[in-house]
Design a protein around this motif. Structure first.
Motif, PDB file in Angstrom:
ATOM      1  N   ASN A  30      32.093  35.631  47.358  1.00 53.68           N
ATOM      2  CA  ASN A  30      32.695  36.601  46.444  1.00 53.68           C
ATOM      3  C   ASN A  30      34.002  37.141  47.000  1.00 53.68           C
ATOM      4  N   LEU A  31      34.010  37.454  48.277  1.00 48.70           N
ATOM      5  CA  LEU A  31      35.204  37.993  48.923  1.00 48.70           C
ATOM      6  C   LEU A  31      36.359  36.988  48.883  1.00 48.70           C
ATOM      7  N   ALA A  32      36.045  35.726  49.076  1.00 44.94           N
ATOM      8  CA  ALA A  32      37.079  34.684  49.065  1.00 44.94           C
ATOM      9  C   ALA A  32      37.763  34.579  47.704  1.00 44.94           C
ATOM     10  N   LYS A  33      37.044  34.869  46.628  1.00 41.25           N
ATOM     11  CA  LYS A  33      37.614  34.805  45.279  1.00 41.25           C
ATOM     12  C   LYS A  33      38.572  35.959  44.998  1.00 41.25           C
ATOM     13  N   LEU A  34      38.404  37.047  45.734  1.00 42.10           N
ATOM     14  CA  LEU A  34      39.211  38.248  45.494  1.00 42.10           C
ATOM     15  C   LEU A  34      40.482  38.198  46.334  1.00 42.10           C
ATOM     16  N   ASP A  74      42.180  44.449  37.967  1.00 48.04           N
ATOM     17  CA  ASP A  74      42.732  43.168  38.414  1.00 48.04           C
ATOM     18  C   ASP A  74      41.625  42.180  38.786  1.00 48.04           C
ATOM     19  N   TYR A  75      40.512  42.690  39.262  1.00 49.20           N
ATOM     20  CA  TYR A  75      39.423  41.823  39.717  1.00 49.20           C
ATOM     21  C   TYR A  75      38.520  41.357  38.586  1.00 49.20           C
ATOM     22  N   GLY A 109      39.539  38.298  35.304  1.00 48.41           N
ATOM     23  CA  GLY A 109      39.906  38.316  36.707  1.00 48.41           C
ATOM     24  C   GLY A 109      38.991  37.410  37.504  1.00 48.41           C
ATOM     25  N   PRO A 110      39.237  37.297  38.799  1.00 49.64           N
ATOM     26  CA  PRO A 110      38.445  36.394  39.626  1.00 49.64           C
ATOM     27  C   PRO A 110      36.971  36.788  39.745  1.00 49.64           C
TER      28      PRO A 110
END
Length: 146
Positions: A30-34, A74-75, A109-110
């Motif tokens: 999840n963090l990598a997508k943000l 944005d997310y 968003g991502p």
């Protein structure tokens, strides 16, 4: 060990940062997508945030909600935002922030696919009926692990 007001520091960290904060097995994915915001966008968000705080008077939970929406937009994108908030709340937050979310944020968003409600609405295929409440989406405000 160091103490602060008679409480050991490790205890304070355990109190303020419980282990459950990063218990999501998909945390890294999840963090990598943000992707981080670029400097221009980060500055714009900070400017809006500061101006909203400086201008605001009223109930602090409304300001808090508006600032949360600003940071999430944005997310998740504006579609998720209008799905989880009613029209009146979105308008109130837009007024507090001085923005129109459909112009300011991307449509998706991502992290939009983590919204359970948004995934269900995409499968059903009628977004605006779900937003208006004509189609009931039970989990419209929930987020999945990934």
């Amino acid at each position: 060990m160091k103490t602060l007001y008679g409480v050991t520091v490790p205890f304070l960290f355990a109190f303020f940062y419980p282990k459950t904060m990063k218990s999501n097995p998909h945390f890294q994915e999840n963090l990598a997508k943000l992707t981080p915001r670029d400097l221009e966008r980060a500055s714009e968000l900070e400017r809006i945030e500061r101006e909203a705080i400086a201008e605001f008077h009223g109930q602090l939970d409304e300001l808090s909600g508006a600032l949360g929406m600003l940071r999430m937009g944005d997310y998740f994108g504006w579609r998720v935002l209008v799905l989880i908030h009613n029209k009146r709340t979105v308008r109130k937050y837009e007024t507090i922030l001085g923005i129109k979310i459909r112009e300011f944020f991307p449509e998706e968003g991502p992290a939009s696919e983590r919204s359970i409600g948004y995934k269900l609405v995409k499968q059903i295929g009628n977004f605006w009926k779900a937003v208006s409440g004509d189609i009931k989406i039970e989990q419209r405000r929930e987020i999945s692990e990934n």
